[in-house]
Design a protein around this motif. Sequence first.
Motif, PDB file in Angstrom:
ATOM      1  N   SER A   4      -2.772  48.657   2.598  1.00  0.00           N
ATOM      2  CA  SER A   4      -1.558  48.897   1.827  1.00  0.00           C
ATOM      3  C   SER A   4      -1.225  50.374   1.933  1.00  0.00           C
ATOM      4  O   SER A   4      -1.997  51.171   2.474  1.00  0.00           O
ATOM      5  N   ARG A   5      -0.081  50.730   1.393  1.00  0.00           N
ATOM      6  CA  ARG A   5       0.347  52.126   1.519  1.00  0.00           C
ATOM      7  C   ARG A   5       1.148  52.531   0.288  1.00  0.00           C
ATOM      8  O   ARG A   5       1.604  51.718  -0.516  1.00  0.00           O
ATOM      9  N   ILE A   6       1.293  53.846   0.170  1.00  0.00           N
ATOM     10  CA  ILE A   6       2.182  54.417  -0.835  1.00  0.00           C
ATOM     11  C   ILE A   6       2.827  55.650  -0.222  1.00  0.00           C
ATOM     12  O   ILE A   6       2.187  56.403   0.510  1.00  0.00           O
ATOM     13  N   TYR A   7       4.112  55.795  -0.444  1.00  0.00           N
ATOM     14  CA  TYR A   7       4.772  57.033  -0.035  1.00  0.00           C
ATOM     15  C   TYR A   7       5.595  57.539  -1.206  1.00  0.00           C
ATOM     16  O   TYR A   7       5.976  56.778  -2.106  1.00  0.00           O
ATOM     17  N   GLY A   8       5.836  58.838  -1.204  1.00  0.00           N
ATOM     18  CA  GLY A   8       6.532  59.382  -2.358  1.00  0.00           C
ATOM     19  C   GLY A   8       7.188  60.717  -2.072  1.00  0.00           C
ATOM     20  O   GLY A   8       6.968  61.347  -1.026  1.00  0.00           O
ATOM     21  N   LYS A  22       6.583  54.148 -10.696  1.00  0.00           N
ATOM     22  CA  LYS A  22       7.513  54.486  -9.611  1.00  0.00           C
ATOM     23  C   LYS A  22       8.238  55.795  -9.887  1.00  0.00           C
ATOM     24  O   LYS A  22       8.500  56.585  -8.970  1.00  0.00           O
ATOM     25  N   HIS A  23       8.564  56.049 -11.164  1.00  0.00           N
ATOM     26  CA  HIS A  23       9.324  57.245 -11.516  1.00  0.00           C
ATOM     27  C   HIS A  23       8.587  58.025 -12.602  1.00  0.00           C
ATOM     28  O   HIS A  23       8.164  57.452 -13.615  1.00  0.00           O
ATOM     29  N   VAL A  24       8.454  59.329 -12.393  1.00  0.00           N
ATOM     30  CA  VAL A  24       7.884  60.230 -13.396  1.00  0.00           C
ATOM     31  C   VAL A  24       8.764  61.473 -13.454  1.00  0.00           C
ATOM     32  O   VAL A  24       9.054  62.085 -12.426  1.00  0.00           O
ATOM     33  N   LEU A  25       9.193  61.819 -14.664  1.00  0.00           N
ATOM     34  CA  LEU A  25      10.095  62.966 -14.838  1.00  0.00           C
ATOM     35  C   LEU A  25       9.596  63.827 -15.989  1.00  0.00           C
ATOM     36  O   LEU A  25       9.240  63.317 -17.054  1.00  0.00           O
ATOM     37  N   ASN A  65       8.917  62.855  -9.707  1.00  0.00           N
ATOM     38  CA  ASN A  65       8.121  62.214  -8.667  1.00  0.00           C
ATOM     39  C   ASN A  65       8.577  60.768  -8.487  1.00  0.00           C
ATOM     40  O   ASN A  65       8.727  60.024  -9.468  1.00  0.00           O
ATOM     41  N   TYR A  66       8.801  60.420  -7.247  1.00  0.00           N
ATOM     42  CA  TYR A  66       9.133  59.037  -6.894  1.00  0.00           C
ATOM     43  C   TYR A  66       8.042  58.518  -5.980  1.00  0.00           C
ATOM     44  O   TYR A  66       7.607  59.195  -5.039  1.00  0.00           O
ATOM     45  N   ALA A  67       7.561  57.294  -6.251  1.00  0.00           N
ATOM     46  CA  ALA A  67       6.519  56.694  -5.419  1.00  0.00           C
ATOM     47  C   ALA A  67       6.835  55.227  -5.196  1.00  0.00           C
ATOM     48  O   ALA A  67       7.367  54.550  -6.073  1.00  0.00           O
TER      49      ALA A  67
END
Length: 931
Positions: free
Chosen positions: A762-766, A831-834, A792-794
């Motif tokens: 599996s993978r994750i990109y951000g 998925k989203h951190v602000l 941050n978006y992942a």
Amino acid sequence: MAVAAMPVMAQDATVAAQEKVEEEAIIVTGIRETIQNSINTKREETAIVDALSSDDIGDIPAISVGQAIQTITGATTHREKGDASEIALRGLGPFLSNSTFNGRDATNGSGDRSVNFNQFPSELVNNIKIYKTQQASLVEGGVAGTIEIGTLRPLDFGKRRLQGELKAQYNPYGDRITGREGGVGWRGTLSYVDQFANDTIGIAIGVQRNDTNNPEETYAASSTWTACQAAPVVANNNCDEYTRAEYGQNRAFYLVPNAYTFRQISETDKRDAIFGAIQWQPSDTLDVNLDVQYSKRTYVESRRDLNISEARRSLTNVVYDENGIVQSLSGQSAIESNGSELSRAEEYLGGGLSVEWQPSDRLTLTVDGSYSRTIRVEDERNVRLRTDPTDVNGVRTVFNNMRIPYTYEITPGSFVPTITIDPRFDLNNHDLFWDDARLRRDQSRRHNEIIAGRFDAGYEMDGFFSKLSAGVRWSEMTFRDYDVRNGDFNFNLPIAEDRRINNLCRNPAFPQTGFLSAADGNSINSWATFDVDCLFREYTGSEDPGAREDKRSPANRDVTERTLAGYVMADYDADLGNMPVRGNIGVRVVKTDVTSNGLRSEFTLVDNGDGTFRLETTGDFDTVTIKSSNTRILPSVNAIFEVAPNTLLRVAGYRAMSRPAPSALGAGRTFTLDDGGSFTNVEDAIDNVRANGSPRLKPLMSWNADAAIEWYPNKDSILSATLYYKQFNGGFQPVVFDEQFVIDGQTVTVPVTQTRNSPDKSRIYGLELTAATRFSFLPKPLDGLGAKVSYNYADSNFENEDVRLGDQFDPMTETVSEGIIPAAGLSGYSKHVLSAQAYYEIGPVSLQAIYNYRSKYYQDFVGGNSQLRYVGPSETVDFRASLDLMKGVSLRFEALNIFNEPKATYMPVYGSSRQYHYYGSKYFIGIRARI
């Protein structure tokens, strides 16, 4: 034109030089100083790093270390009791992060590898770094990153400092607790730093006492959920379970828990902490540092529960959506008034001795030994009183049944269900709660210890490679826990005796006013409650029968993990044409050996006399030992290109690992019995046997690539963007093994759910963005404004399956049977951190507002092998202010969770409400003095 322009250019250069001198002459303090230091740290580090640092002790702008960390780019927290606890980096949970204290692994009492940041006072910490990329010299364990918490070294600090701070806390929820003195608490901190013997010896010591309260109100469904078949409708019994053997028939189903609980919590929280450091530099070539940290935290909770204990029984009129999420239903259940008194004591002791010697100008040798230990002991006394066809006076109720009708409704998108008890049943009538009295005395203990030593050598070089480093590290981590019960005291006394105790032990009023009044849709605000001490005294003859002496249990965990790691790393510094380039390249090799001991025993099945059963061991135990070993190679490279005087381009490639939590490596077994219902044999009575860990689990591995562009226009400003990619080699998947147990003299084969490493990739990109500046160009007094924003978006396709309802691996056929609910992502993945901060500093005034947002995420239960739990989106607003009254004396104010944002969780699919908490806001006001 060129000649004419020369005087103007010279004048501009003179003005710029004067402005630069004036800027350098300004002594920057407070929030601006902290942000400047953080920007400079990020710029100077070789790896991709974000930081929060201060030159002075106690200047980290937060009430706790966890709250300080969540202001750093890409970091967010999981909140417990209204305070920041576990940290997630780049939207990835604490399982994928590694935390160190002064460069060393630290223990905790939770059973995972995260650090309980609430144990460490922020006033005694002066720098926090988050390494987003790895380098060979860092302690392994952080796929998402490594959090490094540091305390000051007294000689490096370079000045004498005596500082004291006293804060008062106010929690409005505390005012709603009856019989208490309101929501008032306090915390006091005292620290001293000094240097002696011609600045060759330095000492630093800090102490803190924290005495606060954290009341809480919550609704929760149980942590075990069942897929019920929509047809046929079952009256007077539990719903028909949709079993795995039937999944391929594509039957309609809906998801329900075993029970629903409303809980009111009154709490007191005390913590004492002592930090100390001694630094000795007898010469320019020898530096000796000794640091010690001690923290003891004790909190006591009084819990009062209203429990609908049979949430699967007699379900009718069920309305559900295509995912099995219930929107409304009718049911019948026994209703319980439960009470418990819980106390937890957690003690942390850590420290280390470091010796750095420079035998020559080029060679540096460092030896470091460390110790860390956490002991958490939890004691709980629990009482249950249940409904009956009659009240305690022997009068038949209108239902003539112990089970009371109720309805459950929830609006799609809401986390607050409306549970309505038949209005003919008075929840506040003590007469109705008296039957099947059950008293339990539980104790759990977790002991986590790490002993470690490392040796590092660094040699300065000329040429392309500027430094060569190598080192070796050895550590031994032990984790042991037990959770034992001193009997299940079940009483079937004459009704006259029950009536006497019932009348004697009643609480005259509900412990809190306005229970869950902030939860729009909740309809239950109070119920009849009882004094737990009184019930224990009258039923058992003692308010506390004490913990069980024999701590042995099949559920116990005893894990030892030994690690040997070595690395070689070279720093380089050169020019690529006219462009400066620096960085490092290295490799780290890690060998891990795990030994896990579990206990096995025969059992007897005991009838509680109330329709439920329990298992008790015979007292004869055998030890089962499971061993596992793995070796991992972790190469890494970091490069920094100074593409312009104030612009850096960073690239990094590395392999990283994250180990399973210590509690997830246990070899114990936990039995869950089906409450109530009818069954004809022992196999049917056992609802589930869960492994307390999976000792053969291997680390989660990933290949990683990062690229960042950073612009530093001035000391106050930064604009950066980072792209990152992680490819995971393997994931986690439930697996069921048949194991045999002896119960009542007969051998029973029971499926035991564990977790294995799957071969899936599996993978994750951000994308990570940061912008910070001070608006110095604005006219006075607006030039004191400043701001920092990070986002941050992942995106990830990693999968975690539900152990009951998700995909399962069959080791006999080596095939995967499909489940009926979707998989979750990485534990802690958002998925989203602000995070956004705005501050204003002018003269003696400093103001700061902080906003944090985190999208929904999956959160595993500690120990693993559990069903899926999701935490809903969270957003909080905090505020801080300070006013300098005179030199060295300031008035300080802080407000946390200003808008009383709740925490909501869902199981086993997102949208199926499981729990919500309200903690209320917290306010602190205090005074700090330093000389």
